[in-house]
Design a protein around this motif. Structure first.
Motif: not given
Length: 206
Positions: A89-90, A154, A151, A201, A85-86, A11, A121, A82-83, A158
């Motif tokens: 999550a946004s 995070k 982790r 999303s 899933t991030d 990261r 996830h 993770w990009e 969520d």
């Protein structure tokens, strides 16, 4: 009396790329460095080649802007899971679909691999949803994470966003996509994944 040197980028990609730029003698503006980071994705091995090209074209100690650097950045590389899933999550479906495309194409991830990543996830999130968990350390203990609680933190974040109902809905969507990818649907695998990612999303916006 030895020294442990962590050579993993992980990261820390942004910091690593800024260090490479500083050592290369090429001067990039902030926007160009960010574009280099985003374009490289997981393919960090390509960064030094891009910097060498920029140095040969523009010379040393000459400020290179994003507009000037863009043609030399090459094809977009893959991105770490993770990009994706991030981005989901946004609640930004467009960005999540872009990350999905890079995982599939540049990253070479099989559709079932991506489904497994997403299932793992959201399964973690469902295990935490609805529970009275105070912090990331408690979440890490419950999930069986060892070492860093990052982790788990995070996942807890969520779980609080989605709640129990939406977390269950996410697992239901993943189950439907799994059946569709195994032949229950006549749609192409990429379309099934795109619909899934968009729906996941939207759960964060409900």
């Amino acid at each position: 009396s030895g020294e442990v040197i962590d050579t993993r980028v992980g990261r820390k990609t942004g910091t690593w790329i800024r260090d490479q730029v500083a050592q290369s003698g090429v001067l990039l503006d902030k926007a160009a460095i960010q574009a280099l980071k985003e374009n490289a994705g997981e393919d960090v091995a390509s960064v030094q080649g891009v910097l060498a090209t920029l140095k040969s074209v523009f010379g040393q100690d000459t400020l290179v802007t994003l507009e000037e650097a863009a043609p030399y950045l090459g094809a977009a590389g893959g991105v770490p899971p993770w990009e994706l899933t991030d981005a989901i999550a946004s609640g930004n479906a467009a960005e999540a679909l872009q990350k999905l495309k890079r995982l599939r194409q540049a990253g070479g991830r099989h559709e079932m691999q991506i489904l497994a990543i997403l299932h793992g996830h959201f399964s973690r999130i469902l295990r935490l949803a609805g529970l009275e968990i105070r912090n990331a350390e408690e979440a890490a203990h419950l999930l069986g994470d060892k070492g860093s609680s990052f982790r788990a933190g995070k996942s807890l974040q969520d779980a609080r966003k989605l709640g129990n109902s939406q977390s269950k809905k996410a697992i239901s969507l993943l189950s439907d996509a799994d059946l569709a990818l195994r032949g229950q649907s006549g749609l192409a695998g990429d379309i099934i994944l795109e619909v899934l990612v968009a729906r996941l999303s939207y759960l964060y916006l409900a």
